[in-house]
Structures are given as C-alpha cells and as structure tokens.
Design an enzyme around this catalytic site. Structure first.
Site, PDB file in Angstrom:
ATOM      1  N   ASN A 151      38.642  25.904  36.880  1.00 56.92           N
ATOM      2  CA  ASN A 151      37.848  25.640  38.082  1.00 56.92           C
ATOM      3  C   ASN A 151      37.232  24.250  38.115  1.00 56.92           C
ATOM      4  OD1 ASN A 151      36.506  27.193  35.913  1.00 56.92           O
ATOM      5  ND2 ASN A 151      34.646  26.682  37.036  1.00 56.92           N
ATOM      6  N   SER A 199      38.937  36.631  43.535  1.00 57.67           N
ATOM      7  CA  SER A 199      37.679  36.688  44.272  1.00 57.67           C
ATOM      8  C   SER A 199      37.867  36.200  45.709  1.00 57.67           C
ATOM      9  CB  SER A 199      36.674  35.798  43.534  1.00 57.67           C
ATOM     10  OG  SER A 199      35.480  35.727  44.253  1.00 57.67           O
ATOM     11  N   GLY A 200      37.381  36.995  46.674  1.00 50.64           N
ATOM     12  CA  GLY A 200      37.628  36.721  48.093  1.00 50.64           C
ATOM     13  C   GLY A 200      37.174  35.363  48.583  1.00 50.64           C
ATOM     14  N   CYS A 325      29.150  26.546  39.509  1.00 53.89           N
ATOM     15  CA  CYS A 325      28.657  27.786  38.924  1.00 53.89           C
ATOM     16  C   CYS A 325      27.742  27.520  37.729  1.00 53.89           C
ATOM     17  CB  CYS A 325      29.808  28.671  38.466  1.00 53.89           C
ATOM     18  SG  CYS A 325      30.692  29.363  39.849  1.00 53.89           S
TER      19      CYS A 325
HETATM   20  N1  PLP Z   1      36.276  32.536  37.547  1.00 56.04           N
HETATM   21  C1  PLP Z   1      36.451  31.296  38.008  1.00 56.04           C
HETATM   22  C2  PLP Z   1      37.563  30.467  37.481  1.00 56.04           C
HETATM   23  C3  PLP Z   1      35.583  30.774  38.976  1.00 56.04           C
HETATM   24  O1  PLP Z   1      35.767  29.529  39.423  1.00 56.04           O
HETATM   25  C4  PLP Z   1      34.527  31.573  39.453  1.00 56.04           C
HETATM   26  C5  PLP Z   1      33.548  31.033  40.429  1.00 56.04           C
HETATM   27  O2  PLP Z   1      33.414  29.842  40.591  1.00 56.04           O
HETATM   28  C6  PLP Z   1      34.412  32.883  38.959  1.00 56.04           C
HETATM   29  C7  PLP Z   1      35.295  33.324  38.014  1.00 56.04           C
HETATM   30  C8  PLP Z   1      33.343  33.802  39.464  1.00 56.04           C
HETATM   31  O3  PLP Z   1      33.770  34.400  40.659  1.00 56.04           O
HETATM   32  P1  PLP Z   1      32.698  35.076  41.650  1.00 56.04           P
HETATM   33  O4  PLP Z   1      31.973  33.973  42.324  1.00 56.04           O
HETATM   34  O5  PLP Z   1      33.533  35.861  42.612  1.00 56.04           O
HETATM   35  O6  PLP Z   1      31.843  35.958  40.822  1.00 56.04           O
END
Ligand code: PLP
Length: 382
Positions: A151, A199-200, A325
């Site tokens: 990400n 994830s939506g 995040c």
């Molecule tokens: N995994 C990855 C690679 C992400 O980029 C993210 C959020 O940025 C997540 C998991 C978490 O997903 P969610 O926001 O749906 O909890």
C-alpha cells in the site's frame, strides 16, 4: 474542489455504486436474515452479489465471508489459522500492513507459535527464493502471509509464484489483496490460496465493508460469535447496503478494466516522467513494475522539503506521506525504513484512480516544480 491523488488511502464511491445502495436504506430495509418478504428483498441481492464476486475471483460463493473490511479480514484469517488449523509457524514480511504485522505478533505471543520474516531484496522486493528455502527447512505447519501489492510503495509479489511455493511445501497461504483488487485479474482456481482479504472502499465501493476468502477445505470456527450469519464465521446483521455496494463496485471495476487500467497507468507514468526531470527518485520497485495506482517518491533534500505536504494541501492537492493508515509521517513508515530511505529525502505517495486526468497531473507538476525550486522562506506563503 481539491485534486485527489490519495486513492490508496480511500476512493470516492462510483455513482452506479451509490445508486445500487440507496434502495437498501429505504425500501429494502429488511434484515437479510428475516424469512419474510422484506428480509428476502435484502437477502437476494446480497447472494447475487456474492455469486458475481465469486465469478470475478474464480472461487466458490461459499468461500466468501462479508465483513467490515481489510483489517477485520486479516485479523480473522490469521487468528483462525493458528486457533483452528494447527498452524504453529507464521512467515510474514517486514513490509506488510500494520493490521497483519501486529496481528501476527499478538497471535505468535498468544498461541506460542514461531514468527519469521522473509528477507527483502533490493528495492524491498520479497525474496521468494528465500521463502522457498525457509519452508524447506522446517516440518512445522506454516502459514505464509504476504501481501499482493504494497500500500505504500506499490511493490507487487506474484500470487502465482507464492501459491506454487506454498503448495510445494504444504504450507498455507494468506494474502492481502486490498490494494490490488480491482486493478489485477485474479484466478484463484488456477493459483489457489487459503485466505485473502479485500476491502470495498479501495475500489470505489463503500467504507466499512470487506470480504475474507477462506478455502472450503478448511473447517474454521466462528471469529465473531452470535446469530450464525456468514456460515457462523462472522455473526452480526448483514450490512446489506454495504455488501451490495461492494459487489457493484467490483462488477464496475472489472467491467471497465480494459479502459480504466491503461488510463491509470498513463496518469502515473506522466507524473513519474515529470518528477524524474526534477531529480526526484522513486521508492521501491521501478514505477513501471509497481501497482499502477501507487507512486512513492523521494524529493531531494532542501531546507523546506518537510513542508511539501502542507504546501500541497494548501494548493489543493490531497496526497499522502507514507501510508495514511499510520501516523501520516514518513519517519514513521516501517516500509520506508525497510527500504533504508535517507530521512533527509522527504517521501510522498501519490495514488491514482480512474477519475484523475492528465490536466490534474500537469497542474500538480507545475506546483511541485515551484516547490522544488523554492530556496527562500519568503517565497513560501503558508
Ligand atoms: N491492507 C492494506 C494493504 C491496506 O492498504 C489497508 C488500508 O489502507 C488495509 C489492509 C485495511 O483495510 P480497511 O481500511 O478496510 O480496514
């Protein structure tokens, strides 16, 4: 209106998705588990959506469990692997999303299982030869958890290769496809895995809804206990508008794939070309190899480089330092740290969607050019 280059963080809902969701707030408000007509009106589209999503992924609809998103899916998969499937060893990577890294660490402590990390090659590429060797060395029942697309830097790790390596050694494979879903054509029948999460809100669907895949050969017990929804893996009243929206977003993404994906790649490469000319460097694998929606770059050190983000925000551009995040500060990014980035080079993640235009890229480049050239504090208006 701000110009949005932060699509790895989240994306706007596609108009067709919104349209598909609206009836479930009003006319089709029934609880999808109710057997009466109102319940059936919300249940039927969920099951139809599940079926279409399963076709896109080439899995069985029975293997998909709707949940609240990527974080929950990753927590669920890793927990049940240790608790229900006799896994006694995890192999992960140092550049996973925090929801995988922290879950692995906690489960390793709680269940007393071994936790190892696969080494990285140059540019933070996962060393799959090392993974092969690590699996060959131990007889412990192992789960490998390595994401498909990172990400923060967009590095891709081949699901096809990981699947083959894990099958060869009888190891389980969990992969986080949160960033790449919608941008990559998966075939999980040809290249099986044991678990994945998506994830939506990362592909123009709603927030707070996601999917965990669990291979039907695995008998797992409830992760969330209650009324027995989602084959008793994940209880709780089904989020009908969210699920319908997620499934619609997936349908739209794959329907428009041949049009949107080359466009996103073009947008990214136009920005990268302009940045290269300014002496900016890319972080991670070469931009032509990384996920098309992500471009992470480092700017040459300058006295005012730290305020790039703030200045870009003031100029109307939404971008991210490292991962949204985490703390939002590049110094806090475990991925950039794993890459050994010189902290005096400020890093920015630009991330793209079908809605970005070449004119937006040119506007961004023009603004960045003035920032890179800025030498004196008086020319920065904050
Ligand atoms: N995994 C990855 C690679 C992400 O980029 C993210 C959020 O940025 C997540 C998991 C978490 O997903 P969610 O926001 O749906 O909890």
């Amino acid at each position: 209106m701000a110009i949005y280059f932060d699509n790895a963080s989240t994306t706007p809902v596609h108009p067709e998705v919104l349209e598909a969701m609206l009836p479930f707030f009003k006319d089709h408000f029934g609880n999808p588990s109710s057997t009466h007509s109102q319940g059936r009106k919300s249940r039927a589209p969920i099951e139809l959506g599940r079926k279409k999503l399963a076709e896109i992924l080439n899995v069985s609809p029975l293997e998909l469990c709707f949940n609240s998103g990527g974080t929950e899916g990753n927590n669920n998969a890793l927990t049940v692997a240790a608790r229900d499937l006799e896994v006694t060893r995890f192999i992960s990577s140092p550049i996973e999303h925090k929801c995988v890294l922290k879950t692995c660490k906690n489960i390793a402590e709680d269940f007393g299982i071994e936790l190892e990390y696969v080494p990285l090659r140059e540019n933070a590429m996962i060393d799959l030869d090392a993974l092969d060797e690590m699996l060959a060395k131990s007889d412990k029942k192992t789960l490998v958890t390595i994401m498909h697309a990172n990400n923060e830097i967009g590095n891709m790790t081949s699901i096809e290769k990981m699947s083959a390596i894990c099958l060869k050694h009888g190891a389980l494979l969990h992969t986080d496809i949160v960033q790449s879903f919608g941008h990559y054509k998966f075939d999980f029948a040809a290249h099986p895995v044991d678990f994945f999460s998506l994830s939506g809100h990362k592909f123009h669907g709603p927030k707070g809804v996601g999917v965990m895949y669990v291979n039907k050969k695995h008998p797992i017990r409830a992760f969330i206990n209650g009324g027995g929804q989602e084959r008793d893996i994940r209880s709780g009243t089904l989020n009908a508008p969210g699920i319908v929206g997620l499934c619609k977003a997936a349908e739209v993404a794959y329907r428009d794939f041949e049009e949107t994906e080359p466009h996103i790649t073009k947008i990214k490469m136009r920005l990268w070309q302009g940045l290269k000319e300014m002496g900016v460097v890319s972080n991670g694998d070469a931009p032509e190899n990384t996920l098309n929606k992500v471009l992470n770059v480092g700017f040459p050190p300058s006295k005012y480089a730290e305020i790039f983000l703030l200045k870009l925000d003031i100029e109307g551009f939404c971008v991210s330092a490292g991962s949204a995040c985490s703390s939002g500060a590049s110094a806090g990014s475990h991925v950039l740290q794993a890459l050994g980035i010189d902290p005096s080079w400020p890093c920015i993640r630009f991330s793209f969607s079908r809605y970005n235009t070449e004119a937006e890229v040119d506007q961004l480049l023009a603004t960045l050019k003035t920032l890179v050239k800025t030498e004196s504090p008086s020319s920065i208006e904050l």
